[in-house]
Design a protein around this motif. Structure first.
Motif, PDB file in Angstrom:
ATOM      1  N   THR A   1     -13.258 -13.121 -33.072  1.00  0.00           N
ATOM      2  CA  THR A   1     -14.618 -12.702 -34.764  1.00  0.00           C
ATOM      3  C   THR A   1     -15.709 -12.019 -34.292  1.00  0.00           C
ATOM      4  O   THR A   1     -15.411 -11.276 -35.175  1.00  0.00           O
ATOM      5  CB  THR A   1     -14.887 -14.983 -34.826  1.00  0.00           C
ATOM      6  OG1 THR A   1     -14.296 -15.736 -34.569  1.00  0.00           O
ATOM      7  CG2 THR A   1     -15.928 -15.093 -36.127  1.00  0.00           C
ATOM      8  N   VAL A   2     -15.928 -11.575 -32.823  1.00  0.00           N
ATOM      9  CA  VAL A   2     -16.810 -10.399 -33.181  1.00  0.00           C
ATOM     10  C   VAL A   2     -16.125  -8.921 -33.622  1.00  0.00           C
ATOM     11  O   VAL A   2     -16.988  -8.407 -34.550  1.00  0.00           O
ATOM     12  CB  VAL A   2     -17.153 -10.516 -31.572  1.00  0.00           C
ATOM     13  CG1 VAL A   2     -17.993  -8.925 -31.308  1.00  0.00           C
ATOM     14  CG2 VAL A   2     -18.392 -11.441 -31.445  1.00  0.00           C
ATOM     15  N   ALA A   3     -14.602  -8.989 -33.104  1.00  0.00           N
ATOM     16  CA  ALA A   3     -14.493  -7.966 -33.568  1.00  0.00           C
ATOM     17  C   ALA A   3     -14.561  -7.833 -34.928  1.00  0.00           C
ATOM     18  O   ALA A   3     -14.105  -6.885 -36.201  1.00  0.00           O
ATOM     19  CB  ALA A   3     -12.721  -8.001 -33.060  1.00  0.00           C
ATOM     20  N   ALA A   4     -13.992  -8.748 -35.493  1.00  0.00           N
ATOM     21  CA  ALA A   4     -13.713  -8.872 -37.452  1.00  0.00           C
ATOM     22  C   ALA A   4     -15.260  -8.257 -37.765  1.00  0.00           C
ATOM     23  O   ALA A   4     -15.511  -7.738 -38.703  1.00  0.00           O
ATOM     24  CB  ALA A   4     -13.209 -10.081 -37.919  1.00  0.00           C
ATOM     25  N   THR A   5     -15.381  -9.406 -37.317  1.00  0.00           N
ATOM     26  CA  THR A   5     -16.947  -8.834 -37.544  1.00  0.00           C
ATOM     27  C   THR A   5     -17.696  -7.170 -37.698  1.00  0.00           C
ATOM     28  O   THR A   5     -18.303  -7.173 -39.051  1.00  0.00           O
ATOM     29  CB  THR A   5     -18.516  -9.837 -37.197  1.00  0.00           C
ATOM     30  OG1 THR A   5     -18.130 -11.372 -36.849  1.00  0.00           O
ATOM     31  CG2 THR A   5     -19.875  -9.043 -37.655  1.00  0.00           C
TER      32      THR A   5
END
Length: 119
Positions: free
Chosen positions: A50-54
């Motif tokens: 989720t962090v990477a996508a964010t």
């Protein structure tokens, strides 16, 4: 023995215990005001995908930036689980310098010309 003040009907034949903070609503039932209304809350923690996508980076890039002390470090949630504070990720993103570069054209594999394979 409970009094009428201690219990009330929800209009469907069900009897509920009153917590003393009820008011009569327009439909003839009781509306309980003792619990706050549910609110939409953003997550406190984000996992690696989720962090990477964010932040529009790959998971490997996020991990590399963490190792190089250029990205917030994750927090220990339990013995084997880590996640990032949403607030720290947002702050990191806001601190990024403004770029003078324009975004490149779409360079995905779908735009590449395919070689013809004639025999």
């Amino acid at each position: 023995m409970a009094t009428m003040r201690d219990k009330h009907s929800d209009g469907c034949g069900n009897i509920h215990a009153s917590q003393g903070k009820s008011s009569h609503d327009m439909t003839g039932g009781f509306e309980d005001h003792s619990m706050p209304a549910p609110t939409s809350m953003k997550p406190l923690y984000l996992d690696l995908p989720t962090v990477a996508a964010t932040v529009s980076l790959s998971a490997a890039s996020v991990q590399k930036l963490v190792r190089e002390n250029q990205f917030p470090k994750p927090r220990m949630l339990s013995g084997r689980r880590v996640a990032w504070l949403t607030r720290e990720i947002e702050e990191w993103a806001e601190e990024r310098p403004i770029s003078d570069l324009i975004p490149p054209p779409n360079t995905g594999h779908n735009n590449r010309r395919r070689r013809s394979t004639s025999s």
